[in-house]
Motif scaffolding. Structure first.
Motif, PDB file in Angstrom:
ATOM      1  N   SER A  13       1.082  -1.197   0.164  1.00  0.00           N
ATOM      2  CA  SER A  13       0.001   0.009   0.124  1.00  0.00           C
ATOM      3  C   SER A  13       0.876   1.274  -0.005  1.00  0.00           C
ATOM      4  N   ILE A  14       1.737   1.191   0.806  1.00  0.00           N
ATOM      5  CA  ILE A  14       2.770   2.445   1.070  1.00  0.00           C
ATOM      6  C   ILE A  14       3.668   2.666   0.114  1.00  0.00           C
ATOM      7  N   ILE A  15       4.160   1.584  -0.502  1.00  0.00           N
ATOM      8  CA  ILE A  15       5.551   1.842  -1.334  1.00  0.00           C
ATOM      9  C   ILE A  15       4.854   2.599  -2.647  1.00  0.00           C
ATOM     10  N   PRO A  16       4.026   2.208  -3.350  1.00  0.00           N
ATOM     11  CA  PRO A  16       3.548   2.864  -4.586  1.00  0.00           C
ATOM     12  C   PRO A  16       3.494   4.401  -4.157  1.00  0.00           C
ATOM     13  N   MET A  17       2.996   4.792  -2.981  1.00  0.00           N
ATOM     14  CA  MET A  17       2.661   6.112  -2.701  1.00  0.00           C
ATOM     15  C   MET A  17       3.956   6.890  -2.397  1.00  0.00           C
ATOM     16  N   LEU A  18       4.938   6.356  -1.880  1.00  0.00           N
ATOM     17  CA  LEU A  18       6.355   6.838  -1.871  1.00  0.00           C
ATOM     18  C   LEU A  18       6.939   6.963  -3.031  1.00  0.00           C
ATOM     19  N   PHE A  19       6.724   6.367  -4.114  1.00  0.00           N
ATOM     20  CA  PHE A  19       7.318   6.285  -5.249  1.00  0.00           C
ATOM     21  C   PHE A  19       6.625   7.281  -6.244  1.00  0.00           C
ATOM     22  N   ARG A  20       5.302   7.634  -5.905  1.00  0.00           N
ATOM     23  CA  ARG A  20       4.833   8.710  -6.556  1.00  0.00           C
ATOM     24  C   ARG A  20       5.141  10.005  -6.005  1.00  0.00           C
ATOM     25  N   GLY A  21       5.376  10.053  -4.751  1.00  0.00           N
ATOM     26  CA  GLY A  21       6.049  11.064  -4.071  1.00  0.00           C
ATOM     27  C   GLY A  21       7.550  11.469  -4.472  1.00  0.00           C
ATOM     28  N   LEU A  22       8.116  10.226  -4.857  1.00  0.00           N
ATOM     29  CA  LEU A  22       9.554  10.151  -5.318  1.00  0.00           C
ATOM     30  C   LEU A  22       9.664  11.129  -6.923  1.00  0.00           C
ATOM     31  N   LYS A  23       8.618  10.805  -7.772  1.00  0.00           N
ATOM     32  CA  LYS A  23       8.643  11.582  -8.824  1.00  0.00           C
ATOM     33  C   LYS A  23       8.552  13.312  -8.580  1.00  0.00           C
ATOM     34  N   LEU A  24       7.782  13.473  -7.825  1.00  0.00           N
ATOM     35  CA  LEU A  24       7.493  14.888  -7.715  1.00  0.00           C
ATOM     36  C   LEU A  24       8.924  15.402  -6.811  1.00  0.00           C
TER      37      LEU A  24
ATOM     38  N   GLN B 112       2.346  11.220   4.742  1.00  0.00           N
ATOM     39  CA  GLN B 112       1.192  11.913   5.882  1.00  0.00           C
ATOM     40  C   GLN B 112      -0.290  11.738   5.385  1.00  0.00           C
ATOM     41  N   ASN B 113      -0.533  11.438   4.098  1.00  0.00           N
ATOM     42  CA  ASN B 113      -1.850  11.068   3.453  1.00  0.00           C
ATOM     43  C   ASN B 113      -2.229   9.712   3.919  1.00  0.00           C
ATOM     44  N   TYR B 114      -1.300   9.030   3.747  1.00  0.00           N
ATOM     45  CA  TYR B 114      -1.546   7.489   4.184  1.00  0.00           C
ATOM     46  C   TYR B 114      -1.612   7.464   5.544  1.00  0.00           C
ATOM     47  N   VAL B 115      -0.962   8.108   6.418  1.00  0.00           N
ATOM     48  CA  VAL B 115      -1.198   8.114   8.069  1.00  0.00           C
ATOM     49  C   VAL B 115      -2.622   8.524   8.205  1.00  0.00           C
ATOM     50  N   ALA B 116      -2.995   9.799   7.748  1.00  0.00           N
ATOM     51  CA  ALA B 116      -4.293  10.481   7.799  1.00  0.00           C
ATOM     52  C   ALA B 116      -5.453   9.284   7.766  1.00  0.00           C
ATOM     53  N   ARG B 117      -5.227   8.411   6.338  1.00  0.00           N
ATOM     54  CA  ARG B 117      -6.444   7.256   6.005  1.00  0.00           C
ATOM     55  C   ARG B 117      -6.316   6.301   6.934  1.00  0.00           C
ATOM     56  N   THR B 118      -5.187   5.798   7.423  1.00  0.00           N
ATOM     57  CA  THR B 118      -5.062   4.514   8.114  1.00  0.00           C
ATOM     58  C   THR B 118      -4.907   4.422   9.603  1.00  0.00           C
ATOM     59  N   TYR B 119      -4.319   5.773  10.171  1.00  0.00           N
ATOM     60  CA  TYR B 119      -3.459   5.802  11.286  1.00  0.00           C
ATOM     61  C   TYR B 119      -2.803   4.803  11.624  1.00  0.00           C
ATOM     62  N   ASN B 120      -1.967   4.393  10.707  1.00  0.00           N
ATOM     63  CA  ASN B 120      -0.908   3.652  10.862  1.00  0.00           C
ATOM     64  C   ASN B 120       0.570   4.291  11.188  1.00  0.00           C
ATOM     65  N   THR B 121       0.727   5.118  12.007  1.00  0.00           N
ATOM     66  CA  THR B 121       1.656   6.232  12.214  1.00  0.00           C
ATOM     67  C   THR B 121       3.038   5.380  12.267  1.00  0.00           C
ATOM     68  N   LEU B 122       3.287   4.616  12.953  1.00  0.00           N
ATOM     69  CA  LEU B 122       4.765   4.104  13.474  1.00  0.00           C
ATOM     70  C   LEU B 122       5.355   3.507  11.948  1.00  0.00           C
ATOM     71  N   PRO B 123       4.575   2.612  11.674  1.00  0.00           N
ATOM     72  CA  PRO B 123       5.297   1.868  10.672  1.00  0.00           C
ATOM     73  C   PRO B 123       5.436   2.872   9.064  1.00  0.00           C
ATOM     74  N   ALA B 124       4.272   3.876   9.106  1.00  0.00           N
ATOM     75  CA  ALA B 124       4.434   4.613   7.710  1.00  0.00           C
ATOM     76  C   ALA B 124       5.435   5.707   7.958  1.00  0.00           C
ATOM     77  N   TYR B 125       5.718   6.287   9.194  1.00  0.00           N
ATOM     78  CA  TYR B 125       6.900   6.960   9.106  1.00  0.00           C
ATOM     79  C   TYR B 125       8.133   6.279   9.163  1.00  0.00           C
ATOM     80  N   THR B 126       8.303   5.100   9.748  1.00  0.00           N
ATOM     81  CA  THR B 126       9.342   4.277   9.736  1.00  0.00           C
ATOM     82  C   THR B 126       9.901   4.126   8.301  1.00  0.00           C
TER      83      THR B 126
END
Length: 221
Positions: free
Chosen positions: A8-19, A181-195
């Protein structure tokens, strides 16, 4: 970290990487142009040019990047609206590029100034003895060795610019940090997301530092 979380998060990170890379690359290129002009102005005899360059550097170095981002994104459009009497807005990505450009340019100006002043004066005198104009001396004698000596500093500034893009999430730039931040706001999965975000940045910047060492070693040969 589960497979489901990573998928779930890796595709979002790579989208952010492009920008992130878009802003950093465009920012460093424009910053190099701005920094080259400012750096040249700092070591020239024109007092007006030196003063303008010094004021620009003073403002950028004297204010936090976050404040600059907020000013460009919110205050500049508000000022433009007051002047033109028409609603004016600025895209967050464009604002991010402007901020990175201004910051990179301020620091690159010092790199350029040092590189230009570091060229052996004997080479300049030899060019004058050959009857070359000031422009020809600058283009053919000064710039080539100066640019070579700038490369390590420019690469280092690029890495700094990549890191600085993380602060642009405050103006909703969808970079790596904002995507997290968008992922955390949607899932509240704070620790793994920011790690995952921290590890992603660490791998990205480590790769850039390895590339920097490779380029520096090639230059030294």
């Amino acid at each position: 970290m589960s497979i489901e979380f990573l998928s779930s998060i890796i595709p979002m990170l790579f989208r952010g990487l492009k920008l992130t890379m878009l802003i950093a690359v465009v920012g460093i290129l424009l910053g190099f142009v701005l920094g080259s002009i400012s750096g040249y102005a700092l070591q020239c005899k024109n007092k007006v040019a030196r003063t303008i360059a010094n004021v620009y550097i003073w403002i950028i170095r004297g204010t936090p990047l976050v404040v600059q981002a907020l000013y460009v994104f919110f205050a500049v459009p508000a000022l433009a609206t007051m002047i033109t009497k028409e609603r004016f807005t600025i895209d967050s990505t464009v604002a991010g590029i402007i901020v990175i450009t201004l910051n990179a340019g301020a620091f690159i100006s010092a790199i350029v100034k040092g590189a230009l002043e570091g060229v052996d004066i004997g080479q300049k005198e030899a060019g004058m003895a050959l009857g070359l104009t000031k422009g020809q001396i600058l283009l053919h004698i000064v710039i080539p060795p100066a640019f070579k000596s700038m490369i390590p500093g420019l690469f280092n500034q690029f890495i700094i610019s990549v890191k600085d893009t993380a602060l642009l999430s405050i103006i909703s730039v969808d970079d790596i940090t904002r995507q997290t931040q968008n992922y955390v706001a949607r899932t509240y999965n704070t620790l793994p997301a920011y790690t995952a975000c921290a590890v992603f940045y660490l791998l990205l910047l480590s790769l850039l530092m390895v590339l920097q060492k490779f380029v520096e070693n090639r230059i030294k040969r």
